[in-house]
Write an enzyme that holds these catalytic residues in place. Structure first.
Site, PDB file in Angstrom:
ATOM      1  N   LYS A  33      -7.848   8.734  -3.374  1.00 50.07           N
ATOM      2  CA  LYS A  33      -8.253   9.885  -2.595  1.00 50.07           C
ATOM      3  C   LYS A  33      -7.263  11.033  -2.737  1.00 50.07           C
ATOM      4  O   LYS A  33      -7.521  12.153  -2.308  1.00 50.07           O
ATOM      5  CB  LYS A  33      -8.325   9.504  -1.113  1.00 50.07           C
ATOM      6  CG  LYS A  33      -9.153   8.298  -0.819  1.00 50.07           C
ATOM      7  CD  LYS A  33      -8.953   7.851   0.652  1.00 50.07           C
ATOM      8  CE  LYS A  33      -9.334   6.387   0.756  1.00 50.07           C
ATOM      9  NZ  LYS A  33      -8.871   5.795   2.028  1.00 50.07           N
ATOM     10  N   GLY A  34      -6.107  10.724  -3.314  1.00 52.51           N
ATOM     11  CA  GLY A  34      -4.999  11.691  -3.310  1.00 52.51           C
ATOM     12  C   GLY A  34      -5.274  13.027  -3.963  1.00 52.51           C
ATOM     13  O   GLY A  34      -4.655  14.029  -3.619  1.00 52.51           O
ATOM     14  N   ASP A  85       4.007   8.575 -10.935  1.00 49.35           N
ATOM     15  CA  ASP A  85       5.260   7.975 -10.490  1.00 49.35           C
ATOM     16  C   ASP A  85       5.729   7.051 -11.629  1.00 49.35           C
ATOM     17  O   ASP A  85       6.353   7.520 -12.582  1.00 49.35           O
ATOM     18  CB  ASP A  85       4.949   7.235  -9.180  1.00 49.35           C
ATOM     19  CG  ASP A  85       6.169   6.702  -8.474  1.00 49.35           C
ATOM     20  OD1 ASP A  85       7.216   7.351  -8.532  1.00 49.35           O
ATOM     21  OD2 ASP A  85       6.064   5.624  -7.855  1.00 49.35           O
ATOM     22  N   LYS A 117       7.133  12.577 -11.046  1.00 45.16           N
ATOM     23  CA  LYS A 117       8.496  12.093 -10.764  1.00 45.16           C
ATOM     24  C   LYS A 117       8.997  11.395 -12.027  1.00 45.16           C
ATOM     25  O   LYS A 117       8.911  10.165 -12.136  1.00 45.16           O
ATOM     26  CB  LYS A 117       8.471  11.068  -9.629  1.00 45.16           C
ATOM     27  CG  LYS A 117       8.200  11.629  -8.250  1.00 45.16           C
ATOM     28  CD  LYS A 117       8.557  10.585  -7.189  1.00 45.16           C
ATOM     29  CE  LYS A 117       7.367  10.221  -6.362  1.00 45.16           C
ATOM     30  NZ  LYS A 117       7.654   9.256  -5.293  1.00 45.16           N
ATOM     31  N   ARG A 151      -2.468  12.969   4.876  1.00 44.10           N
ATOM     32  CA  ARG A 151      -3.207  13.577   3.764  1.00 44.10           C
ATOM     33  C   ARG A 151      -3.647  15.009   4.082  1.00 44.10           C
ATOM     34  O   ARG A 151      -3.790  15.842   3.195  1.00 44.10           O
ATOM     35  CB  ARG A 151      -4.480  12.762   3.459  1.00 44.10           C
ATOM     36  CG  ARG A 151      -4.238  11.420   2.802  1.00 44.10           C
ATOM     37  CD  ARG A 151      -5.549  10.918   2.215  1.00 44.10           C
ATOM     38  NE  ARG A 151      -5.525   9.487   1.950  1.00 44.10           N
ATOM     39  CZ  ARG A 151      -5.061   8.935   0.834  1.00 44.10           C
ATOM     40  NH1 ARG A 151      -4.544   9.699  -0.104  1.00 44.10           N
ATOM     41  NH2 ARG A 151      -5.089   7.635   0.649  1.00 44.10           N
TER      42      ARG A 151
END
Ligand code: IMP
Ligand code: MG
Length: 173
Positions: A41-42, A101, A129, A163
């Site tokens: 969902k990010g 990540d 990152k 969120r």
């Protein structure tokens, strides 16, 4: 549990960079009807702001995976929760992710999407990152490169919280 969110990227800062990314993406494919695949969902806010800043035609689809890679385990195990609705043949696909990540989730996604035979497959991530990377995964468009902080907001969560924040901040407990 009391946690603090320290602002890192303001809403204005996010919008300005996303407008630049949209121009860059369109410059690389001037005539294509781009097919955006948002990773739920990010990526929802990033995707919706990105496509509204993008000149020209596009279509949208979504995919959902559960990743065990960002937490305490580093198995790289990724499970598909929701597949895309449409096939990818002859499409110019842009995968849209919130953050890279370790890179394990994205590498898995790119593998299964590439196997469906799109004409082209590129990836846009709002955040990266690089210091955490475990696999060398290709990211064609990066919004911001950040240090090894746990960040929330603008789609990114901690246990489904935060969120909705219009900015991105560093979560500290
Ligand atoms: P990767 O497979 O390690 O690259 O993990 C990617 C996924 O982990 C992202 O799509 C996020 O859902 C989650 N993630 C990684 N870092 C963060 C963070 O700082 N905040 C919130 N979610 C994160
Ligand atoms: Mg994600």
């Amino acid at each position: 549990m009391s946690s603090t969110v320290t602002p890192l990227l303001t809403a204005d800062h996010l919008q300005a960079r996303i407008a630049e990314l949209a121009v860059e993406i369109r410059r690389d494919a001037p005539d294509a009807e781009l097919h955006f695949i948002g990773v739920l969902k990010g990526s929802v806010f990033f995707l919706s702001d990105l496509v509204r800043a993008l000149p020209g035609a596009c279509t949208l689809d979504f995919i959902a995976v559960s990743s065990y890679a960002g937490g305490t385990t580093s198995s790289g195990e990724v499970r598909m929760l929701k597949d895309v609705d449409r096939g990818l043949q002859d499409r110019d696909v842009i995968v849209v992710e919130d953050i890279v990540d370790t890179g394990l989730t994205l590498a898995y996604l790119q593998g299964i999407l590439r196997a469906r035979g799109p004409r082209s497959l590129r990836t846009a991530c709002l955040l990266s990152k690089p210091s955490r990377r475990k696999i060398d995964v290709q990211v064609d468009y990066v919004g911001f490169t950040i240090e090894d902080h746990f960040v929330v907001g603008y789609g990114l969560d901690f246990d489904e919280h935060y969120r909705h924040l219009p900015y991105i901040g560093v979560l500290t407990s």
